[in-house]
Design a protein around this motif. Structure first.
Motif, PDB file in Angstrom:
ATOM      1  N   GLN A  80      -2.406  -5.874   0.853  1.00 57.51           N
ATOM      2  CA  GLN A  80      -1.308  -5.575  -0.076  1.00 57.51           C
ATOM      3  C   GLN A  80      -0.264  -4.762   0.688  1.00 57.51           C
ATOM      4  O   GLN A  80      -0.625  -3.910   1.503  1.00 57.51           O
ATOM      5  CB  GLN A  80      -1.806  -4.770  -1.282  1.00 57.51           C
ATOM      6  CG  GLN A  80      -2.741  -5.557  -2.185  1.00 57.51           C
ATOM      7  CD  GLN A  80      -3.005  -4.855  -3.512  1.00 57.51           C
ATOM      8  OE1 GLN A  80      -2.557  -3.738  -3.761  1.00 57.51           O
ATOM      9  NE2 GLN A  80      -3.750  -5.519  -4.384  1.00 57.51           N
ATOM     10  N   ILE A  81       0.993  -5.033   0.400  1.00 61.14           N
ATOM     11  CA  ILE A  81       2.058  -4.255   1.040  1.00 61.14           C
ATOM     12  C   ILE A  81       2.426  -3.133   0.078  1.00 61.14           C
ATOM     13  O   ILE A  81       2.939  -3.376  -1.018  1.00 61.14           O
ATOM     14  CB  ILE A  81       3.290  -5.130   1.354  1.00 61.14           C
ATOM     15  CG1 ILE A  81       2.890  -6.333   2.231  1.00 61.14           C
ATOM     16  CG2 ILE A  81       4.371  -4.298   2.054  1.00 61.14           C
ATOM     17  CD1 ILE A  81       2.295  -5.996   3.584  1.00 61.14           C
ATOM     18  N   ILE A  82       2.137  -1.916   0.492  1.00 63.13           N
ATOM     19  CA  ILE A  82       2.386  -0.754  -0.367  1.00 63.13           C
ATOM     20  C   ILE A  82       3.363   0.176   0.340  1.00 63.13           C
ATOM     21  O   ILE A  82       3.038   0.714   1.408  1.00 63.13           O
ATOM     22  CB  ILE A  82       1.056  -0.051  -0.711  1.00 63.13           C
ATOM     23  CG1 ILE A  82       0.188  -1.023  -1.532  1.00 63.13           C
ATOM     24  CG2 ILE A  82       1.304   1.262  -1.460  1.00 63.13           C
ATOM     25  CD1 ILE A  82      -1.193  -0.558  -1.830  1.00 63.13           C
ATOM     26  N   ASP A  83       4.532   0.294  -0.232  1.00 64.82           N
ATOM     27  CA  ASP A  83       5.605   1.081   0.395  1.00 64.82           C
ATOM     28  C   ASP A  83       5.873   0.616   1.829  1.00 64.82           C
ATOM     29  O   ASP A  83       6.060   1.434   2.723  1.00 64.82           O
ATOM     30  CB  ASP A  83       5.240   2.572   0.383  1.00 64.82           C
ATOM     31  CG  ASP A  83       6.086   3.345  -0.625  1.00 64.82           C
ATOM     32  OD1 ASP A  83       6.912   2.715  -1.330  1.00 64.82           O
ATOM     33  OD2 ASP A  83       5.932   4.576  -0.707  1.00 64.82           O
ATOM     34  N   LYS A 123      -2.274  14.034  -3.638  1.00 60.94           N
ATOM     35  CA  LYS A 123      -1.139  13.302  -3.086  1.00 60.94           C
ATOM     36  C   LYS A 123      -1.126  11.895  -3.679  1.00 60.94           C
ATOM     37  O   LYS A 123      -2.165  11.359  -4.057  1.00 60.94           O
ATOM     38  CB  LYS A 123      -1.298  13.168  -1.571  1.00 60.94           C
ATOM     39  CG  LYS A 123      -0.829  14.362  -0.794  1.00 60.94           C
ATOM     40  CD  LYS A 123       0.601  14.182  -0.361  1.00 60.94           C
ATOM     41  CE  LYS A 123       1.014  15.324   0.558  1.00 60.94           C
ATOM     42  NZ  LYS A 123       2.472  15.393   0.702  1.00 60.94           N
ATOM     43  N   GLU A 124       0.032  11.279  -3.710  1.00 58.79           N
ATOM     44  CA  GLU A 124       0.092   9.913  -4.222  1.00 58.79           C
ATOM     45  C   GLU A 124      -0.536   8.952  -3.214  1.00 58.79           C
ATOM     46  O   GLU A 124      -0.524   9.195  -2.004  1.00 58.79           O
ATOM     47  CB  GLU A 124       1.542   9.535  -4.493  1.00 58.79           C
ATOM     48  CG  GLU A 124       2.106  10.298  -5.673  1.00 58.79           C
ATOM     49  CD  GLU A 124       3.173   9.520  -6.404  1.00 58.79           C
ATOM     50  OE1 GLU A 124       3.396   8.346  -6.094  1.00 58.79           O
ATOM     51  OE2 GLU A 124       3.786  10.107  -7.298  1.00 58.79           O
ATOM     52  N   LEU A 125      -1.073   7.853  -3.746  1.00 59.43           N
ATOM     53  CA  LEU A 125      -1.765   6.880  -2.881  1.00 59.43           C
ATOM     54  C   LEU A 125      -0.911   6.417  -1.693  1.00 59.43           C
ATOM     55  O   LEU A 125      -1.409   6.396  -0.567  1.00 59.43           O
ATOM     56  CB  LEU A 125      -2.185   5.655  -3.694  1.00 59.43           C
ATOM     57  CG  LEU A 125      -3.489   5.728  -4.475  1.00 59.43           C
ATOM     58  CD1 LEU A 125      -3.789   4.368  -5.103  1.00 59.43           C
ATOM     59  CD2 LEU A 125      -4.634   6.129  -3.581  1.00 59.43           C
ATOM     60  N   PRO A 126       0.365   6.043  -1.901  1.00 57.38           N
ATOM     61  CA  PRO A 126       1.132   5.562  -0.743  1.00 57.38           C
ATOM     62  C   PRO A 126       1.213   6.597   0.386  1.00 57.38           C
ATOM     63  O   PRO A 126       1.171   6.225   1.562  1.00 57.38           O
ATOM     64  CB  PRO A 126       2.525   5.287  -1.338  1.00 57.38           C
ATOM     65  CG  PRO A 126       2.256   4.987  -2.772  1.00 57.38           C
ATOM     66  CD  PRO A 126       1.130   5.904  -3.151  1.00 57.38           C
ATOM     67  N   GLU A 127       1.294   7.867   0.020  1.00 55.30           N
ATOM     68  CA  GLU A 127       1.367   8.911   1.059  1.00 55.30           C
ATOM     69  C   GLU A 127       0.037   9.002   1.824  1.00 55.30           C
ATOM     70  O   GLU A 127       0.013   9.175   3.044  1.00 55.30           O
ATOM     71  CB  GLU A 127       1.692  10.271   0.443  1.00 55.30           C
ATOM     72  CG  GLU A 127       3.177  10.507   0.161  1.00 55.30           C
ATOM     73  CD  GLU A 127       3.673   9.730  -1.044  1.00 55.30           C
ATOM     74  OE1 GLU A 127       3.044   9.833  -2.109  1.00 55.30           O
ATOM     75  OE2 GLU A 127       4.665   9.004  -0.912  1.00 55.30           O
ATOM     76  N   PHE A 187      -2.158   6.588   2.155  1.00 56.18           N
ATOM     77  CA  PHE A 187      -2.276   5.385   2.985  1.00 56.18           C
ATOM     78  C   PHE A 187      -1.436   5.522   4.263  1.00 56.18           C
ATOM     79  O   PHE A 187      -1.853   5.103   5.333  1.00 56.18           O
ATOM     80  CB  PHE A 187      -1.818   4.133   2.217  1.00 56.18           C
ATOM     81  CG  PHE A 187      -2.693   3.780   1.043  1.00 56.18           C
ATOM     82  CD1 PHE A 187      -4.012   4.198   0.981  1.00 56.18           C
ATOM     83  CD2 PHE A 187      -2.196   3.021  -0.009  1.00 56.18           C
ATOM     84  CE1 PHE A 187      -4.827   3.870  -0.105  1.00 56.18           C
ATOM     85  CE2 PHE A 187      -3.000   2.684  -1.091  1.00 56.18           C
ATOM     86  CZ  PHE A 187      -4.313   3.121  -1.140  1.00 56.18           C
ATOM     87  N   LEU A 202      -5.521  -1.090  -7.954  1.00 53.38           N
ATOM     88  CA  LEU A 202      -4.523  -1.819  -7.158  1.00 53.38           C
ATOM     89  C   LEU A 202      -4.590  -3.325  -7.409  1.00 53.38           C
ATOM     90  O   LEU A 202      -3.608  -4.032  -7.233  1.00 53.38           O
ATOM     91  CB  LEU A 202      -4.719  -1.521  -5.659  1.00 53.38           C
ATOM     92  CG  LEU A 202      -4.360  -0.101  -5.238  1.00 53.38           C
ATOM     93  CD1 LEU A 202      -4.780   0.166  -3.802  1.00 53.38           C
ATOM     94  CD2 LEU A 202      -2.857   0.162  -5.399  1.00 53.38           C
TER      95      LEU A 202
END
Lengths: 71, 163
Positions: free
Chosen positions: B116-119, B2-6, B8, B28
């Motif tokens: 960090q603000i990610i998505d 899965k992608e990192l933002p998902e 997280f 990151l």
């Protein structure tokens, strides 16, 4: 990254201050242009890019494994 | 994977207390380093241990590299009895560490992290200075190998003010 930050970063990676950690990294073989590219991305873009890099890494690793096994 | 933002988001929605560390944190923070797993430091409070077990349960966590027939359930009891876990999950390879060499437990790691603000989600990511400290403390060849890049990157970010 603002245009000013981009300009300064480019100057630093193309001509690192002598004796600096950047100069040491370049001497060590670090491709500073990759850092420059990555820093232009937002944290979200870096996070999205990570998975595709892992997929590429796994693909290469699997291909190398298959190649070794077939020899 | 899965992608990192998902990933997280799943952990964030479970209110899990975690810090991204290791190769994913390096990436990151701007490094070009590639790793195949994602490392986290997690809080060892009973509540957080329960959250960790519950949040990962739908993704079938199992011990990476262990024989398939080895009985293992990643539940609160197993987490409480262990410390560091290298897991294969449906989300990808995820490592959860209760302590990080050179820094300590979650409290110390959190103190050395940036947000960090990610998505749209606030994610704690180990800072470059924290990463440098852990790499120096670990002292293995693979840790020392990445030090020049991390130290160069730290200087580049400091001089330019880029996050």
């Amino acid at each position: 990254m603002t245009p000013e930050q981009r300009k300064l970063a480019y100057e630093l990676i193309t001509d690192p201050p002598p004796g600096s950690k950047l100069a040491e990294a370049k001497k060590w073989g670090v491709d500073l242009t990759l850092l420059y590219e990555n820093l232009q991305r937002t944290p979200t873009e870096r996070a999205r890019c990570f998975a595709s890099m892992v997929h590429s890494y796994n693909g290469l690793r699997d291909a190398a494994k298959k190649s070794t096994l077939s020899q | 994977m899965k992608e990192l933002p998902e990933i997280f988001k799943i952990l964030y929605d479970a209110s899990l207390e975690f810090v991204v560390i290791g190769g994913a944190a390096m990436h990151l923070q701007g490094s070009a380093y590639v790793t195949k797993d994602i490392d986290f430091c997690y809080s060892r409070t009973p509540e957080n241990i329960k959250r960790l077990a519950t949040s990962l349960a739908p993704y079938h966590p199992r011990l990476r590299g262990a024989p398939a027939e080895l009985p293992f359930t990643f539940d609160s009891r197993a987490i409480a009895q262990g410390l560091n876990f290298t897991l294969a999950t449906d989300l990808g390879d995820l490592d959860f560490l209760g302590e990080v060499t050179g820094l300590g437990s979650y409290k110390e790691v959190k103190a050395a992290a940036d947000t960090q603000i990610i998505d749209g989600i606030p994610v704690l990511v180990l800072s470059l200075s924290g990463l440098i400290k852990t790499k120096k403390a670990a002292g293995r060849a693979r840790d020392l190998y990445v030090l020049p890049e991390l130290e160069g990157l730290e200087l580049l970010k400091r001089k330019t003010g880029v996050e």
